[in-house]
Design a protein around this motif. Structure first.
Motif, mmCIF file in Angstrom:
data_model
loop_
_atom_site.group_PDB
_atom_site.id
_atom_site.type_symbol
_atom_site.label_atom_id
_atom_site.label_comp_id
_atom_site.label_asym_id
_atom_site.label_seq_id
_atom_site.Cartn_x
_atom_site.Cartn_y
_atom_site.Cartn_z
ATOM 1 N N GLU A 143 44.303 45.900 37.944
ATOM 2 C CA GLU A 143 45.714 46.066 37.592
ATOM 3 C C GLU A 143 45.869 45.850 36.090
ATOM 4 O OE1 GLU A 143 47.357 44.223 41.836
ATOM 5 O OE2 GLU A 143 47.685 43.120 39.959
ATOM 6 N N ASN A 218 48.402 50.286 38.381
ATOM 7 C CA ASN A 218 47.280 49.782 39.160
ATOM 8 C C ASN A 218 46.381 50.927 39.629
ATOM 9 O OD1 ASN A 218 48.535 47.278 38.954
ATOM 10 N ND2 ASN A 218 49.626 47.541 40.881
ATOM 11 N N GLY A 264 48.301 41.032 31.084
ATOM 12 C CA GLY A 264 47.125 40.559 31.791
ATOM 13 C C GLY A 264 46.365 41.684 32.461
ATOM 14 N N THR A 265 45.145 41.356 32.868
ATOM 15 C CA THR A 265 44.342 42.220 33.734
ATOM 16 C C THR A 265 44.036 41.420 34.991
ATOM 17 O OG1 THR A 265 43.310 43.437 31.909
ATOM 18 C CG2 THR A 265 42.185 43.498 34.027
ATOM 19 N N HIS A 266 44.666 41.771 36.093
ATOM 20 C CA HIS A 266 44.395 41.117 37.368
ATOM 21 C C HIS A 266 43.388 41.960 38.135
ATOM 22 C CE1 HIS A 266 48.614 39.017 37.260
ATOM 23 N NE2 HIS A 266 47.811 38.644 36.283
ATOM 24 N N HIS A 268 41.378 42.383 41.926
ATOM 25 C CA HIS A 268 41.230 42.058 43.349
ATOM 26 C C HIS A 268 39.791 42.344 43.760
ATOM 27 C CE1 HIS A 268 45.640 41.746 44.369
ATOM 28 N NE2 HIS A 268 45.669 42.286 43.158
ATOM 29 N N ARG A 338 51.406 32.798 43.258
ATOM 30 C CA ARG A 338 51.225 33.429 41.961
ATOM 31 C C ARG A 338 51.228 32.438 40.791
ATOM 32 N NH1 ARG A 338 53.597 37.693 44.850
ATOM 33 N NH2 ARG A 338 52.552 39.707 44.490
ATOM 34 N N ARG A 343 44.162 33.673 43.421
ATOM 35 C CA ARG A 343 45.119 33.806 44.516
ATOM 36 C C ARG A 343 44.475 34.559 45.669
ATOM 37 N NH1 ARG A 343 48.834 38.464 44.940
ATOM 38 N NH2 ARG A 343 50.404 38.035 46.546
ATOM 39 N N GLU A 355 42.297 37.526 44.321
ATOM 40 C CA GLU A 355 42.933 38.085 43.124
ATOM 41 C C GLU A 355 42.706 37.111 41.973
ATOM 42 O OE1 GLU A 355 47.239 39.567 41.295
ATOM 43 O OE2 GLU A 355 47.183 38.130 42.949
ATOM 44 N N HIS A 356 42.037 37.582 40.942
ATOM 45 C CA HIS A 356 41.776 36.768 39.747
ATOM 46 C C HIS A 356 42.820 37.115 38.696
ATOM 47 C CE1 HIS A 356 39.679 35.345 36.106
ATOM 48 N NE2 HIS A 356 39.110 34.483 36.926
ATOM 49 N N ARG A 357 43.525 36.076 38.156
ATOM 50 C CA ARG A 357 44.735 36.306 37.376
ATOM 51 C C ARG A 357 44.640 35.763 35.936
ATOM 52 N NH1 ARG A 357 49.202 37.343 40.245
ATOM 53 N NH2 ARG A 357 50.528 36.092 38.870
#
Length: 458
Positions: A143, A218, A264-266, A268, A338, A343, A355-357
């Motif tokens: 994302e 995304n 950011g770059t999230h 999954h 979040r 997450r 999910e890395h945030r």
């Protein structure tokens, strides 16, 4: 190079008789696209023989200057390496030169055919071999957050939000998830979708993010991590190019505005076994997942402090880590929360994932995924156990502990044996020397704020 690969070039030229040149692209340490532009008549040769580019391409800082401390510059003779096409990335660029431009992603090799150690794509390939050897296939979705900014700066020379194409009014409100704002920028977003379709980039959703002019696009989940990262770097280029055509600039700078949310770059991530089963999903439909999920989370948390120099690669990156703006400040995890760094989203069992945030939008996607997967591999191999998950607001419960110092982040990465072994000692030498030299240059610059605050007062 196989006959099939050469046929890819020949078929492309036949399908696109109006394309007269092709950009041969390779992503440097910062994720900046560099390379060569060739006439269409040289494309088949590029597939059959490759092209030469200097190894010092991976010694370049954000300004395109060679950092000699990497050892890839004049001290080694500044020699060439062979770059070969990434299969399936030869595509038209509808936003460039009225459709007469194509592009092709490349990756660098040594003379013996092994991957060049300083190429981030090859670093990721090295980490992926561990999962292949274990019979595991990572599935990832990326994302990307970005800002549209006006091509004219404000009265102080700073970036400012764009004026709406529909109303002419300058954006000034957050308007998170606003459909009206998507409507106002519909032509821009539709051109992104059309260009992505032409390039076979698998877009999933677009949404209005939580600051004036901020959006998120995304990509769909993909069981080919290299391809997912290829799509990420190419989508960034596409978004920037389409934005220019619409009179804006698009930036993936981590913190373009000090008082607004950062970009950011999230990511999954899930893992499939040899039978295609999600190893994070419990057989009894438990929302807690499997022990493997816990091990993976624990690995990510354990190596997170040492990973900050990858997640936050430049001086602006660290300005994003401020409380209250949905940026993780400590190694935390939780279910459908979040406010944490890692997450576990809600959803059906088959979609159980992490999910890395933490990382900014300015991260190099190949290095981000290499680091995340190395951390997961570490957790699985060592069968690490995570702390209890956070419930409620993690910002209220956990003191910030992830460093906001670029210098400290570089030191933590340099001292970490697990990441050194996973990413490669030679690569880390190049990366750390490159980032350290850029930091040293940044520290020589005196900001306007410092003049305003200190020049007359101290």
């Amino acid at each position: 190079m196989s006959v099939t690969a050469t046929a890819e070039a020949e078929a492309f030229l036949e399908r696109h008789p109006d394309i007269d040149s092709v950009d041969l692209l390779i992503s440097d340490l910062n994720g900046v696209m560099r390379g060569k532009r060739i006439p269409r008549d040289n494309l088949v040769k590029a597939f059959s023989a490759g092209i030469n580019l200097p190894a010092s391409l991976f010694a370049l800082d954000i300004n395109g200057n060679t950092i000699e401390e990497t050892g890839l510059g004049l001290s080694s003779g500044d020699g060439d390496r062979i770059c070969r096409p990434v299969e399936g990335t030869l595509m038209p660029c509808p936003w460039l030169r009225k459709g007469r431009q194509g592009q092709l992603l490349m990756t660098m090799f040594e003379a013996d055919g092994s991957g060049f150690f300083a190429d981030p794509r090859q670093v990721l390939q090295r980490v992926l071999r561990r999962f292949a050897d274990a019979g595991l296939t990572p599935v990832v979705a990326v994302e990307l957050e970005f800002y549209l900014v006006d091509r004219s700066r404000d009265a102080q020379g700073y970036a400012q939000p764009p004026c709406s194409p529909a109303t002419g009014e300058r954006a000034s409100q957050s308007q998170l998830y606003s459909i009206n704002e998507l409507d106002e920028y519909a032509d821009f977003l539709e051109d992104i979708q059309a260009a992505a379709a032409a390039q076979q980039l698998p877009l999933d959703t677009a949404l209005k993010e939580c600051a004036p002019g901020q959006f998120e696009i995304n990509l769909t989940h993909c069981d080919d991590v290299l391809k997912a990262c290829d799509s990420s770097v190419l989508l960034k280029r596409l978004i920037k190019g389409v934005a220019i055509q619409h009179g804006f600039e698009a930036t993936f700078m981590a913190k373009p505005y000090g008082d607004e949310a950062g970009n950011g770059t999230h990511v999954h991530i899930s893992l499939l076994d040899a039978q295609g089963h999600n190893v994070f999903a419990a057989e009894d439909d438990s929302p807690l997942g499997t022990p493997a999920l816990g091990h993976a989370v624990a690995g990510l948390l354990a190596l997170m402090p040492a990973s900050m120099a990858i997640f936050a690669p430049n001086i602006n990156s660290f300005r994003r880590f401020q409380p209250g703006l949905y940026v993780p400040m400590s190694p935390t995890w939780g279910y459908d929360n979040r406010s944490v760094a890692v997450r576990i989203p809600s959803g059906p069992k088959a979609a159980k994932r992490i999910e890395h945030r933490v990382a900014g939008a300015d991260v190099n996607p190949y290095l981000l995924l290499a680091t995340l997967l190395a951390s997961i591999d570490h957790g699985l191999r060592q069968q690490l156990a995570p702390p209890p998950p956070i419930e409620g607001n993690a910002y209220d419960q956990c003191e910030p502990s992830l460093t906001n110092s670029w210098q400290r982040a570089l030191a933590l990465l340099a001292d970490d044996e697990v990441l050194t072994e996973a990413l490669g000692e030679q690569f880390l030498h190049v990366y750390l020397a490159n980032r350290q030299a850029e930091r040293d240059q940044a520290m020589q610059a005196v900001s306007q704020l410092e003049y305003d605050w200190y020049l007359r007062q101290v």
